[in-house]
Design a protein around this motif. Sequence first.
Motif, PDB file in Angstrom:
ATOM      1  N   GLY A 147      -5.228 -10.641   6.679  1.00  0.00           N
ATOM      2  CA  GLY A 147      -6.542 -11.145   6.286  1.00  0.00           C
ATOM      3  C   GLY A 147      -7.249 -10.308   5.251  1.00  0.00           C
ATOM      4  N   LEU A 148      -6.620  -9.257   4.756  1.00  0.00           N
ATOM      5  CA  LEU A 148      -7.314  -8.365   3.826  1.00  0.00           C
ATOM      6  C   LEU A 148      -7.583  -8.990   2.463  1.00  0.00           C
ATOM      7  N   THR A 149      -6.902 -10.084   2.136  1.00  0.00           N
ATOM      8  CA  THR A 149      -7.207 -10.785   0.892  1.00  0.00           C
ATOM      9  C   THR A 149      -8.186 -11.935   1.134  1.00  0.00           C
ATOM     10  N   LEU A 150      -8.710 -12.008   2.364  1.00  0.00           N
ATOM     11  CA  LEU A 150      -9.732 -12.988   2.736  1.00  0.00           C
ATOM     12  C   LEU A 150     -10.923 -12.228   3.323  1.00  0.00           C
ATOM     13  N   GLY A 151     -11.863 -12.937   3.950  1.00  0.00           N
ATOM     14  CA  GLY A 151     -13.025 -12.285   4.527  1.00  0.00           C
ATOM     15  C   GLY A 151     -13.864 -11.622   3.450  1.00  0.00           C
ATOM     16  N   ILE A 152     -14.761 -10.732   3.876  1.00  0.00           N
ATOM     17  CA  ILE A 152     -15.644 -10.096   2.907  1.00  0.00           C
ATOM     18  C   ILE A 152     -14.867  -9.169   1.972  1.00  0.00           C
ATOM     19  N   ILE A 153     -13.819  -8.520   2.485  1.00  0.00           N
ATOM     20  CA  ILE A 153     -13.015  -7.647   1.621  1.00  0.00           C
ATOM     21  C   ILE A 153     -12.311  -8.478   0.559  1.00  0.00           C
ATOM     22  N   GLY A 154     -11.706  -9.584   0.972  1.00  0.00           N
ATOM     23  CA  GLY A 154     -11.031 -10.459   0.016  1.00  0.00           C
ATOM     24  C   GLY A 154     -11.991 -11.105  -0.961  1.00  0.00           C
ATOM     25  N   LEU A 155     -13.178 -11.472  -0.484  1.00  0.00           N
ATOM     26  CA  LEU A 155     -14.163 -12.100  -1.369  1.00  0.00           C
ATOM     27  C   LEU A 155     -14.559 -11.151  -2.498  1.00  0.00           C
ATOM     28  N   VAL A 156     -14.845  -9.909  -2.157  1.00  0.00           N
ATOM     29  CA  VAL A 156     -15.249  -8.943  -3.182  1.00  0.00           C
ATOM     30  C   VAL A 156     -14.084  -8.660  -4.143  1.00  0.00           C
ATOM     31  N   ASN A 157     -12.861  -8.655  -3.613  1.00  0.00           N
ATOM     32  CA  ASN A 157     -11.681  -8.396  -4.442  1.00  0.00           C
ATOM     33  C   ASN A 157     -11.108  -9.661  -5.081  1.00  0.00           C
ATOM     34  N   ARG A 158     -11.828 -10.768  -4.942  1.00  0.00           N
ATOM     35  CA  ARG A 158     -11.387 -12.053  -5.495  1.00  0.00           C
ATOM     36  C   ARG A 158      -9.969 -12.408  -5.076  1.00  0.00           C
ATOM     37  N   GLY A 159      -9.694 -12.181  -3.784  1.00  0.00           N
ATOM     38  CA  GLY A 159      -8.432 -12.603  -3.201  1.00  0.00           C
ATOM     39  C   GLY A 159      -7.247 -11.703  -3.492  1.00  0.00           C
ATOM     40  N   GLN A 160      -7.491 -10.553  -4.096  1.00  0.00           N
ATOM     41  CA  GLN A 160      -6.391  -9.653  -4.435  1.00  0.00           C
ATOM     42  C   GLN A 160      -6.343  -8.482  -3.441  1.00  0.00           C
ATOM     43  N   SER A 161      -5.278  -7.693  -3.495  1.00  0.00           N
ATOM     44  CA  SER A 161      -5.085  -6.624  -2.533  1.00  0.00           C
ATOM     45  C   SER A 161      -5.963  -5.418  -2.840  1.00  0.00           C
ATOM     46  N   ARG A 162      -6.048  -4.509  -1.883  1.00  0.00           N
ATOM     47  CA  ARG A 162      -6.973  -3.379  -1.967  1.00  0.00           C
ATOM     48  C   ARG A 162      -6.429  -2.225  -2.798  1.00  0.00           C
ATOM     49  N   MET A 201       0.825  -1.201   0.000  1.00  0.00           N
ATOM     50  CA  MET A 201       0.000   0.000   0.000  1.00  0.00           C
ATOM     51  C   MET A 201       0.861   1.254   0.000  1.00  0.00           C
ATOM     52  N   LEU A 202       1.967   1.233   0.754  1.00  0.00           N
ATOM     53  CA  LEU A 202       2.881   2.374   0.733  1.00  0.00           C
ATOM     54  C   LEU A 202       3.382   2.623  -0.688  1.00  0.00           C
ATOM     55  N   ASP A 203       3.720   1.553  -1.399  1.00  0.00           N
ATOM     56  CA  ASP A 203       4.191   1.685  -2.790  1.00  0.00           C
ATOM     57  C   ASP A 203       3.096   2.307  -3.667  1.00  0.00           C
ATOM     58  N   ARG A 204       1.859   1.854  -3.476  1.00  0.00           N
ATOM     59  CA  ARG A 204       0.759   2.394  -4.278  1.00  0.00           C
ATOM     60  C   ARG A 204       0.547   3.879  -4.012  1.00  0.00           C
ATOM     61  N   LEU A 205       0.827   4.289  -2.786  1.00  0.00           N
ATOM     62  CA  LEU A 205       0.650   5.685  -2.414  1.00  0.00           C
ATOM     63  C   LEU A 205       1.875   6.531  -2.738  1.00  0.00           C
ATOM     64  N   GLY A 206       2.955   5.882  -3.146  1.00  0.00           N
ATOM     65  CA  GLY A 206       4.185   6.604  -3.428  1.00  0.00           C
ATOM     66  C   GLY A 206       4.884   7.108  -2.180  1.00  0.00           C
ATOM     67  N   ILE A 207       4.742   6.363  -1.079  1.00  0.00           N
ATOM     68  CA  ILE A 207       5.329   6.754   0.209  1.00  0.00           C
ATOM     69  C   ILE A 207       6.447   5.767   0.549  1.00  0.00           C
ATOM     70  N   THR A 208       7.578   6.263   0.965  1.00  0.00           N
ATOM     71  CA  THR A 208       8.690   5.373   1.324  1.00  0.00           C
ATOM     72  C   THR A 208       8.680   5.000   2.802  1.00  0.00           C
ATOM     73  N   SER A 209       8.136   5.883   3.654  1.00  0.00           N
ATOM     74  CA  SER A 209       8.092   5.581   5.084  1.00  0.00           C
ATOM     75  C   SER A 209       7.046   6.475   5.749  1.00  0.00           C
ATOM     76  N   ILE A 210       6.644   6.096   6.951  1.00  0.00           N
ATOM     77  CA  ILE A 210       5.724   6.913   7.737  1.00  0.00           C
ATOM     78  C   ILE A 210       6.327   7.170   9.110  1.00  0.00           C
ATOM     79  N   ARG A 211       5.783   8.138   9.816  1.00  0.00           N
ATOM     80  CA  ARG A 211       6.281   8.472  11.147  1.00  0.00           C
ATOM     81  C   ARG A 211       5.931   7.366  12.148  1.00  0.00           C
ATOM     82  N   GLN A 212       6.761   7.232  13.143  1.00  0.00           N
ATOM     83  CA  GLN A 212       6.568   6.201  14.159  1.00  0.00           C
ATOM     84  C   GLN A 212       5.418   6.579  15.080  1.00  0.00           C
TER      85      GLN A 212
END
Length: 442
Positions: free
Chosen positions: A219-234, A37-48
């Motif tokens: 679990g984001l590629t499973l459950g209801i989120i994963g089911l709607v996304n057919r097992g792929q990432s958000r 997700m960081l890559d998709r957002l173009g972010i290399t790091s976040i604050r602690q």
Amino acid sequence: MRTILLACGVLVAAVAANSADLPPPLELTAEQDHEMMLDRLGITSIRQGANGRDPNAPNAANYDESKGNPYPDLPEALTLDNGKSVKTMRQWWSRRRPEIVEHFDREVYGRVPKHVPGVSWTVADSKHETRGGIEVLTRKLLGHVDNSKYPLINVDIELYLTTPAGAKGVPVIIEFFPPEWAARIPPQPSPTWQEQVIARGWAYAILSPTSIQADNGAGLTLGIIGLVNRGQSRAPDDWGALRAWAWGASRALDYLATDPAVDAKRAVIEGVSRYGKASLVTMAYEPRFAIGFIGSSGMGGAALHRRRIGELLENVAGSGEYHWMAGNYIKYAGPLTAKDLPVDAHELIALSAPRPLFIGAGNPAQGDAWVDPRGMFMATAAASPVYRLLGKRALDTMEFPPMETSLTSGELAWRQHAGGHTSYPNWATFLEFAQRYFGAAK
């Protein structure tokens, strides 16, 4: 019988053949998914985030009020994005409320997909018991989500409904609570909250959030989120677990609307901590819930993001909790800050208006400092103008009240009890609050 068996065999074979052509769900750790997700957002790091366990850590959680409010200016709940004031109910419903919802959808909690599969409910088990000496019927209900388009993921929502024996059309309180947590929670004093509810002649239901969506990033590629996304990432604005749990609460309400034992028009959604967050999100997005009881919800719930007390936005955006939110939320932990958020918790609270909402917290000295009770009160107070615009009574003060002061005379209510990270000490007060709207106790 032979014809039926042959038909079933053909169906199973067809599903198996279809499944063989589908890509399997991605298997990722939470850290791997977070990095994607960081890559998709173009972010290399976040604050602690803050360290709430070691007061000597360099990033130890701050509890000093003088350092806790660096961004005191909140977005105006009753000001349109174009800067014009909202002065009428019609402006709120037609213009301002949709603006706020869009900001939360895109930047904070994510969007529920347009075509989420349907749910069919069955009674899996039922048994007669007693609660506080009163006979009750407890049923285990399973809500099977249609997975015919992606059979590789199965979702069965678990709902445990307990009604007084012979109940007809009684109010019902739905609590978010994973049954697997039962062994981790200390026993409640008697009467338990369940016994208090049953003693009023009301019903309660336990909704397992983890049967809807796992409480982790893996679990984001499973459950209801994963089911709607057919097992792929958000995608960055896809829904997170809080919206998924809220969706599950809506489906539970669908079932309750068909059950003559309860009155789904007199339904409460309730939860504590992360499930307090989920309950507040549910109230914001599901208008059919009559009342919300929000306990110790903290950051991502009723606590202001612009505060720097206890748990921070950076904690929620990290790999341990980001799955609750939309991917876009991570941006505000780097390079943006909480000040850049277009909305804050007071506007989430305002989305419940004009319905009754009870927000509670515990004693910081007893373990509830992490959720910033003062920040939750400030958000509740800042939501009050919306309730007033809609003709309802809200908080009568902007001053943080002494502990165990019950501000419950209006539709927007607040109480901080003297216990810890629990809602138990607030239950008696909440039930009196709800009784005003649901009728007299038995």
